[in-house]
Design a protein around this motif. Structure first.
Motif, mmCIF file in Angstrom:
data_model
loop_
_atom_site.group_PDB
_atom_site.id
_atom_site.type_symbol
_atom_site.label_atom_id
_atom_site.label_comp_id
_atom_site.label_asym_id
_atom_site.label_seq_id
_atom_site.Cartn_x
_atom_site.Cartn_y
_atom_site.Cartn_z
ATOM 1 N N VAL A 1 0.828 -1.200 0.000
ATOM 2 C CA VAL A 1 0.000 0.000 0.000
ATOM 3 C C VAL A 1 0.865 1.254 0.000
ATOM 4 O O VAL A 1 0.642 2.189 -0.771
ATOM 5 C CB VAL A 1 -0.956 0.004 1.215
ATOM 6 C CG1 VAL A 1 -1.597 1.372 1.390
ATOM 7 C CG2 VAL A 1 -2.030 -1.058 1.029
ATOM 8 N N VAL A 2 1.880 1.281 0.865
ATOM 9 C CA VAL A 2 2.673 2.490 1.045
ATOM 10 C C VAL A 2 3.433 2.862 -0.223
ATOM 11 O O VAL A 2 3.528 4.030 -0.582
ATOM 12 C CB VAL A 2 3.635 2.333 2.237
ATOM 13 C CG1 VAL A 2 4.621 3.489 2.305
ATOM 14 C CG2 VAL A 2 2.837 2.245 3.525
ATOM 15 N N VAL A 3 4.002 1.880 -0.922
ATOM 16 C CA VAL A 3 4.795 2.172 -2.116
ATOM 17 C C VAL A 3 3.957 2.054 -3.382
ATOM 18 O O VAL A 3 3.870 2.980 -4.180
ATOM 19 C CB VAL A 3 6.035 1.253 -2.187
ATOM 20 C CG1 VAL A 3 6.783 1.484 -3.498
ATOM 21 C CG2 VAL A 3 6.968 1.529 -1.017
ATOM 22 N N ASP A 4 3.315 0.906 -3.573
ATOM 23 C CA ASP A 4 2.626 0.649 -4.832
ATOM 24 C C ASP A 4 1.374 1.495 -5.013
ATOM 25 O O ASP A 4 0.999 1.821 -6.141
ATOM 26 C CB ASP A 4 2.241 -0.823 -4.941
ATOM 27 C CG ASP A 4 3.455 -1.732 -5.042
ATOM 28 O OD1 ASP A 4 4.573 -1.189 -5.141
ATOM 29 O OD2 ASP A 4 3.292 -2.961 -5.011
ATOM 30 N N LEU A 5 0.713 1.854 -3.930
ATOM 31 C CA LEU A 5 -0.514 2.641 -4.038
ATOM 32 C C LEU A 5 -0.280 4.098 -3.683
ATOM 33 O O LEU A 5 -0.437 4.991 -4.520
ATOM 34 C CB LEU A 5 -1.605 2.053 -3.141
ATOM 35 C CG LEU A 5 -2.909 2.860 -3.061
ATOM 36 C CD1 LEU A 5 -3.551 2.971 -4.433
ATOM 37 C CD2 LEU A 5 -3.879 2.220 -2.072
ATOM 38 N N VAL A 6 0.143 4.373 -2.468
ATOM 39 C CA VAL A 6 0.235 5.756 -1.996
ATOM 40 C C VAL A 6 1.304 6.534 -2.751
ATOM 41 O O VAL A 6 1.043 7.619 -3.290
ATOM 42 C CB VAL A 6 0.504 5.800 -0.482
ATOM 43 C CG1 VAL A 6 0.658 7.243 -0.020
ATOM 44 C CG2 VAL A 6 -0.643 5.131 0.263
ATOM 45 N N ALA A 7 2.527 5.999 -2.797
ATOM 46 C CA ALA A 7 3.603 6.724 -3.478
ATOM 47 C C ALA A 7 3.305 6.894 -4.958
ATOM 48 O O ALA A 7 3.587 7.937 -5.554
ATOM 49 C CB ALA A 7 4.930 5.984 -3.283
ATOM 50 N N ALA A 8 2.719 5.865 -5.579
ATOM 51 C CA ALA A 8 2.484 5.908 -7.016
ATOM 52 C C ALA A 8 1.348 6.844 -7.409
ATOM 53 O O ALA A 8 1.333 7.374 -8.513
ATOM 54 C CB ALA A 8 2.204 4.498 -7.534
ATOM 55 N N THR A 9 0.377 7.042 -6.534
ATOM 56 C CA THR A 9 -0.776 7.877 -6.881
ATOM 57 C C THR A 9 -0.720 9.270 -6.255
ATOM 58 O O THR A 9 -1.526 10.132 -6.616
ATOM 59 C CB THR A 9 -2.088 7.208 -6.439
ATOM 60 O OG1 THR A 9 -2.050 6.967 -5.034
ATOM 61 C CG2 THR A 9 -2.298 5.891 -7.167
ATOM 62 N N MET A 10 0.205 9.501 -5.351
ATOM 63 C CA MET A 10 0.286 10.800 -4.699
ATOM 64 C C MET A 10 0.635 11.900 -5.692
ATOM 65 O O MET A 10 0.116 13.018 -5.615
ATOM 66 C CB MET A 10 1.311 10.759 -3.568
ATOM 67 C CG MET A 10 1.461 12.074 -2.808
ATOM 68 S SD MET A 10 -0.075 12.701 -2.103
ATOM 69 C CE MET A 10 -0.385 11.476 -0.838
ATOM 70 N N GLY A 11 1.517 11.609 -6.650
ATOM 71 C CA GLY A 11 1.928 12.618 -7.622
ATOM 72 C C GLY A 11 0.771 13.192 -8.409
ATOM 73 O O GLY A 11 0.570 14.421 -8.446
ATOM 74 N N PRO A 12 -0.041 12.355 -9.072
ATOM 75 C CA PRO A 12 -1.171 12.895 -9.835
ATOM 76 C C PRO A 12 -2.148 13.720 -9.010
ATOM 77 O O PRO A 12 -2.737 14.675 -9.525
ATOM 78 C CB PRO A 12 -1.850 11.621 -10.380
ATOM 79 C CG PRO A 12 -0.747 10.630 -10.486
ATOM 80 C CD PRO A 12 0.146 10.916 -9.308
ATOM 81 N N ILE B 1 -7.595 18.825 -14.303
ATOM 82 C CA ILE B 1 -8.394 17.610 -14.460
ATOM 83 C C ILE B 1 -7.661 16.590 -15.334
ATOM 84 O O ILE B 1 -7.633 15.389 -15.029
ATOM 85 C CB ILE B 1 -9.774 17.950 -15.046
ATOM 86 C CG1 ILE B 1 -10.598 18.732 -14.009
ATOM 87 C CG2 ILE B 1 -10.515 16.695 -15.472
ATOM 88 C CD1 ILE B 1 -11.912 19.256 -14.530
ATOM 89 N N ALA B 2 -7.047 17.046 -16.423
ATOM 90 C CA ALA B 2 -6.288 16.136 -17.284
ATOM 91 C C ALA B 2 -5.133 15.502 -16.520
ATOM 92 O O ALA B 2 -4.841 14.310 -16.681
ATOM 93 C CB ALA B 2 -5.758 16.901 -18.501
ATOM 94 N N SER B 3 -4.490 16.292 -15.677
ATOM 95 C CA SER B 3 -3.356 15.791 -14.893
ATOM 96 C C SER B 3 -3.783 14.687 -13.940
ATOM 97 O O SER B 3 -3.148 13.626 -13.865
ATOM 98 C CB SER B 3 -2.729 16.952 -14.114
ATOM 99 O OG SER B 3 -1.684 16.505 -13.280
ATOM 100 N N VAL B 4 -4.864 14.897 -13.217
ATOM 101 C CA VAL B 4 -5.335 13.913 -12.234
ATOM 102 C C VAL B 4 -5.819 12.639 -12.929
ATOM 103 O O VAL B 4 -5.390 11.525 -12.598
ATOM 104 C CB VAL B 4 -6.463 14.500 -11.361
ATOM 105 C CG1 VAL B 4 -7.051 13.429 -10.454
ATOM 106 C CG2 VAL B 4 -5.925 15.658 -10.522
ATOM 107 N N ILE B 5 -6.704 12.797 -13.892
ATOM 108 C CA ILE B 5 -7.280 11.618 -14.552
ATOM 109 C C ILE B 5 -6.222 10.848 -15.331
ATOM 110 O O ILE B 5 -6.165 9.606 -15.287
ATOM 111 C CB ILE B 5 -8.438 12.047 -15.474
ATOM 112 C CG1 ILE B 5 -9.594 12.601 -14.640
ATOM 113 C CG2 ILE B 5 -8.911 10.871 -16.324
ATOM 114 C CD1 ILE B 5 -10.763 13.113 -15.456
ATOM 115 N N GLY B 6 -5.367 11.560 -16.055
ATOM 116 C CA GLY B 6 -4.329 10.898 -16.836
ATOM 117 C C GLY B 6 -3.345 10.147 -15.971
ATOM 118 O O GLY B 6 -3.007 8.983 -16.250
ATOM 119 N N GLY B 7 -2.880 10.773 -14.909
ATOM 120 C CA GLY B 7 -1.911 10.118 -14.029
ATOM 121 C C GLY B 7 -2.481 8.904 -13.335
ATOM 122 O O GLY B 7 -1.849 7.842 -13.284
#
Length: 508
Positions: free
Chosen positions: A395-406, A428-434
């Motif tokens: 969760v900490v790396v694969d989910l949180v770290a990976a999705t925090m940027g977008p 909106i493009a940044s969030v949805i695309g990422g």
């Protein structure tokens, strides 16, 4: 654990609850509950910022990586955060504070309705809230694994026990209780961390163990980056942590907002940055030495710190170290619960239920407390159903770290004047695309696709999100005079609000 250890743990829980009850008297309205009324001393804000940034995950998932791989976990985790927060002290901290001081903002997402538009704000609020509840579930799982290892308490009861105590002081005292318990927890984890460090030093022949252990460990353990943690992963995480720990992790923005001024918020950020660079070394050295004390645990490295503590510490000290573990998790969870409550109460519910705007001040405060209670409860249920083991690092790396940027890019870059013409289309493009790219890569990872390494999973959504934000912003600029006024007001402290700066909830 012996009787003395349990007395120490019980005493810790009693103090945390007592702080919550005492803090309740300082909370008169919703501003006090969410931002401490802007009256929090800079040093308390800085310590609270530091304590709210990590949890018992450090002693489970990160301790396991330190056991298996050595130095690298400090380089890609603590070092990136320390440098990132130091940069943010000059770029972001004061701006968060001025949102509260000049625009009556009580939630980090409240300004997005005016900076972009309401749909953008709602998209980021819902995505971030879902992410946060899963993130906190991982924290509950981590600390319950430690409690089971030290005391044999089943994971379910560990989650219920620690969650209930956190729930009491978070619901009662709001941000004041969070910060004051953070201070107490800072002292406790300081004593616990030093106790473990001294015990390991005594076992390995003195302070010289900090440089002699590397000769006895595998050569790769002294490599700055090793295993799946490549230079690509490091650079991506550095950018992510710079955004995350300067406000992308919403609860940390609150610490800057709670300080008396932008200048005070800057000082609090510099204090937190210094703590991030120095204090984790005290905690990590025993973890790096663990293979020499409890060898043969590569297959169950999440229990390495527990086994070392049981082997090295006398009665009473195990309870103190366990209380230190609790302190990390409870600090993060309580602060996350407070900020999620702020986002739901200030940003999400008013768009779903128009009657929120007509609630009395007392009713708003009760709603904030109820939301905090429900958030903590839901995260506990998710943690209980996860089963704990192996859930934490994923969760900490694969989910949180990976999705925090977008999620963080439009929020954080939207504060800066250099991006003043970047409007809702870019956000909106940044969030949805990422997030869309992350979802694709995550499915591929589950199907064992060889190209989806940790570096790819973390870096690609961030890069895609950043490129989309900048690309849409440049190709489709959406200038706004009102946005220019907002951003200009965040450049400096002053004693009065500009005449054309109404509360954001009015112009939203």
């Amino acid at each position: 654990m012996g009787t003395l250890d349990w007395i120490v743990v019980a005493g810790y829980f009693f103090v945390m609850v007592a702080i919550g009850i005492w803090s309740r008297g300082r909370v008169k309205n919703i501003a006090d509950f969410f931002t401490a009324g802007g009256k929090m001393p800079w040093w308390l804000s800085g310590i609270s910022h530091h304590m709210s940034g990590y949890s018992a995950v450090m002693f489970v998932a990160f301790a396991a990586e330190a056991y298996r791989l050595g130095l690298t976990v400090y380089i890609w985790w603590s070092l990136t955060i320390g440098i990132g927060v130091g940069i943010g002290a000059f770029v972001f901290a004061g701006r968060w504070n001025r949102l509260r001081a000049k625009h009556d903002v009580a939630s980090p997402l409240e300004y997005l309705a005016r900076r972009y538009n309401v749909p953008t704000q709602q998209l980021m609020a819902w995505c971030g809230a879902v992410l946060k509840v899963v993130d906190i579930a991982a924290k509950w799982a981590a600390v319950s694994i430690l409690l089971r290892g030290f005391a044999g308490v089943p994971i379910v009861w560990g989650i219920v026990l620690i969650g209930a105590v956190t729930m009491v002081y978070s619901v009662l005292g709001g941000l004041w209780a969070d910060a004051l318990t953070d201070m107490g927890q800072f002292v406790i984890q300081g004593a616990a961390g030093i106790a473990m460090f001294v015990a390991v030093a005594a076992h390995l022949g003195g302070i010289s163990f900090t440089w002699t252990i590397w000769e006895k460990l595998p050569e790769s353990h002294s490599d700055p980056l090793s295993g799946p943690y490549t230079f690509t992963f490091f650079m991506a995480l550095f950018l992510i942590k710079t955004l995350e720990y300067n406000g992308g992790m919403w609860n940390l923005a609150q610490r800057y907002m709670a300080a008396p001024s932008g200048a005070a918020a800057k000082r609090s950020a510099l204090l937190s940055a210094a703590l991030w660079l120095v204090w984790p070394l005290v905690l990590f050295f025993p973890m790096w030495a663990a293979p020499l004390i409890v060898p043969g645990m590569d297959g169950n490295a999440e229990q390495a710190y527990v086994e070392m503590g049981k082997a090295m510490l006398p009665a009473g000290m195990i309870g103190l170290v366990l209380a230190g573990f609790f302190s990390h998790t409870m600090a993060m969870v309580s602060s996350d619960a407070n900020v999620i409550s702020a986002v739901i109460t200030r940003d999400m519910l008013p768009k779903l239920w128009k009657g929120v705007a007509n609630l009395t001040a007392d009713a708003q405060l009760k709603l904030a407390r109820a939301t905090t209670f429900l958030f903590i409860g839901l995260s506990m249920v998710i943690a209980i159903t996860s089963g704990g083991q192996g859930f934490v690092l994923k969760v900490v790396v694969d989910l949180v770290a990976a999705t925090m940027g977008p999620i963080a890019i439009p929020l954080m870059l939207g504060l800066l004047p250099w991006f003043r013409k970047f409007g809702p289309s870019a956000a909106i493009a940044s969030v949805i695309g990422g997030l869309g790219v992350w979802a694709f890569l995550y499915v591929e990872q589950l199907q064992k696709a060889a190209f989806v390494t940790k570096g790819v999973l973390v870096a690609t959504p961030l890069i895609v999100s950043l490129v989309l934000y900048i690309g849409f912003g440049l190709l489709k600029p959406e200038p706004s005079k009102d946005r220019d006024v907002l951003l200009e007001s965040l450049n400096h402290d002053d004693d009065t609000k500009p005449a054309d700066d109404e509360p954001l909830s009015v112009k939203a």
